[in-house]
Design an enzyme around this catalytic site. Structure first.
Site, PDB file in Angstrom:
ATOM      1  N   SER A  92      23.176-100.313 -46.314  1.00  0.00           N
ATOM      2  CA  SER A  92      24.014-100.851 -45.240  1.00  0.00           C
ATOM      3  C   SER A  92      23.376-101.956 -44.407  1.00  0.00           C
ATOM      4  O   SER A  92      24.032-102.541 -43.558  1.00  0.00           O
ATOM      5  CB  SER A  92      24.481 -99.725 -44.310  1.00  0.00           C
ATOM      6  OG  SER A  92      23.427 -99.277 -43.494  1.00  0.00           O
TER       7      SER A  92
ATOM      8  N   LYS B 202      27.076 -96.268 -35.240  1.00  0.00           N
ATOM      9  CA  LYS B 202      26.369 -97.551 -35.239  1.00  0.00           C
ATOM     10  C   LYS B 202      26.897 -98.458 -34.134  1.00  0.00           C
ATOM     11  O   LYS B 202      26.130 -99.159 -33.473  1.00  0.00           O
ATOM     12  CB  LYS B 202      26.506 -98.211 -36.611  1.00  0.00           C
ATOM     13  CG  LYS B 202      25.802 -97.433 -37.715  1.00  0.00           C
ATOM     14  CD  LYS B 202      25.874 -98.146 -39.052  1.00  0.00           C
ATOM     15  CE  LYS B 202      25.076 -97.379 -40.109  1.00  0.00           C
ATOM     16  NZ  LYS B 202      24.995 -98.090 -41.381  1.00  0.00           N
TER      17      LYS B 202
END
Length: 360
Positions: free
Chosen positions: A256, A301
């Site tokens: 990611s 996040k």
């Protein structure tokens, strides 16, 4: 990794699921005097640390770029921040600990199989995440070089034991062609191999120590996919012209960070500041064609970036709805489908123009 107070309760930190070891509460995880576990089959996901890909970690540059003088390439020292974000995953929790994370911290609870699939050990999952992390680094370099119109080549980063390539190909070989087809990125090599069957011959052309070599390899069967041919090498994309890109992060895995690594390379190898001096964070995988892919744990996040003070967050388009499902405060969340979208969002934000934002 550091040990926690309870060695069985720890936090894994990978890129899609980055892991960090945190101190655990002193709660019994088994019945005293027995091997009977009191832990629950769930993991808690929450905000993990953010890392500036333009900055330093453990005394070294996170994205370290060097070039030979004759290459004529200028390496910039950009202002602003391009922070990759992570998810902290806590495992081996008692019921009290799990409920505490869920109620007290806003963490989400997921079945343990979502972190460690059945039939796979923790070590196997960590190894898979490290491979994915390495592949995302290679893709980041490829996409950045393509964006900057700089040449690259494909290099053998490793050869699996007892594989078709063992004893024939070597680490650091430059892969020039397969069956006469020129190879300029790993995906091209994979396509050639996938079109073959186990037992087929493969003509391999490599450059080794400055010499061009022609080899013939008999492909073997993939151990996990019946009928699929396997060469057995790990490939990475390497810039030409004496340019070298290294990524220096430990204890983080998964794919990611790909987009943020790509943007860091672009920023360092182009004049000016992509961020305009702003604090930008984000997440997303990167494909060799520049496509930005969805990731897990986006709400955590986004929260980590907001708490760290980010002004702009770059989110994969497929994660948009979830990314803005919770309060983002004054932080703008931009919708990104590919690397062109990401650089455009940075340019617009730096110039004070509206960006293409995620909508709830």
């Amino acid at each position: 990794m550091k040990s926690s107070h309870n060695p069985r309760l720890r936090t894994l930190t990978w890129g899609a699921l980055p892991l960090v070891v945190l101190t655990a509460a002193a709660t019994l995880d088994h019945i005293p005097g027995t091997n009977i576990s009191l832990t629950v089959p769930y993991a808690a996901e929450g905000p993990g640390p953010t890392v500036d890909t333009l900055g330093m970690a453990d005394g070294v540059e996170v994205v370290e770029i060097s070039a030979q003088d004759e290459a004529g390439i200028t390496i910039d020292d950009p202002a602003g921040q391009l922070n990759m974000t992570t998810v902290a995953v806590r495992t081996n929790m008692t019921l009290v600990q799990a409920l505490g994370r869920w109620i007290g911290s806003g963490d989400t609870l997921v079945p343990i199989e979502a972190i460690f699939p059945k039939g796979h050990s923790e070590e196997e999952v960590q190894e898979a995440n490290q491979i994915a992390f390495s592949q995302s680094e290679s893709a980041a370099t490829l996409v950045a070089m393509d964006y900057l119109q700089l040449p690259v080549h494909v290099e053998v980063a490793g050869v699996a034991e007892d594989s078709a390539a063992a004893g024939t190909l070597e680490q650091d070989d430059i892969l020039l062609a397969l069956d006469g087809k020129k190879i300029t990125q790993p995906q091209q090599a994979q396509e050639v191999i996938q079109a073959k069957k186990p037992g087929d011959k493969l003509q391999v052309t490599v450059e080794r120590a400055g010499k061009e070599l022609h080899k013939t390899v008999t492909l073997k069967e993939h151990p996990e996919t019946k009928g699929q041919a396997l060469l057995g090498i790990l490939m990475i994309t390497v810039p030409d012209n004496g340019l070298e890109v290294n990524y220096n992060l430990e204890d983080i895995g998964g794919p990611s960070a790909g987009m943020m690594f790509t943007l860091a390379v672009i920023d360092k190898l182009s004049p000016g500041d992509l961020t305009g001096g702003h604090f930008v964070a984000g997440t997303g995988t990167i494909e060799p064609d520049g496509t930005v892919g969805a990731i897990g744990g986006i709400v955590h996040k986004v929260r980590a970036a907001k708490d760290a003070g980010a002004e702009l967050f770059l989110a994969p388009a497929d994660n948009c709805a979830e990314a803005v499902s919770r309060s983002t405060g004054d932080m703008v969340v931009a919708r990104v489908e590919d690397i062109e979208d990401a650089t455009q969002a940075l340019e617009d934000f730096a110039a004070g123009r509206p960006v293409v934002a995620c909508e709830d």
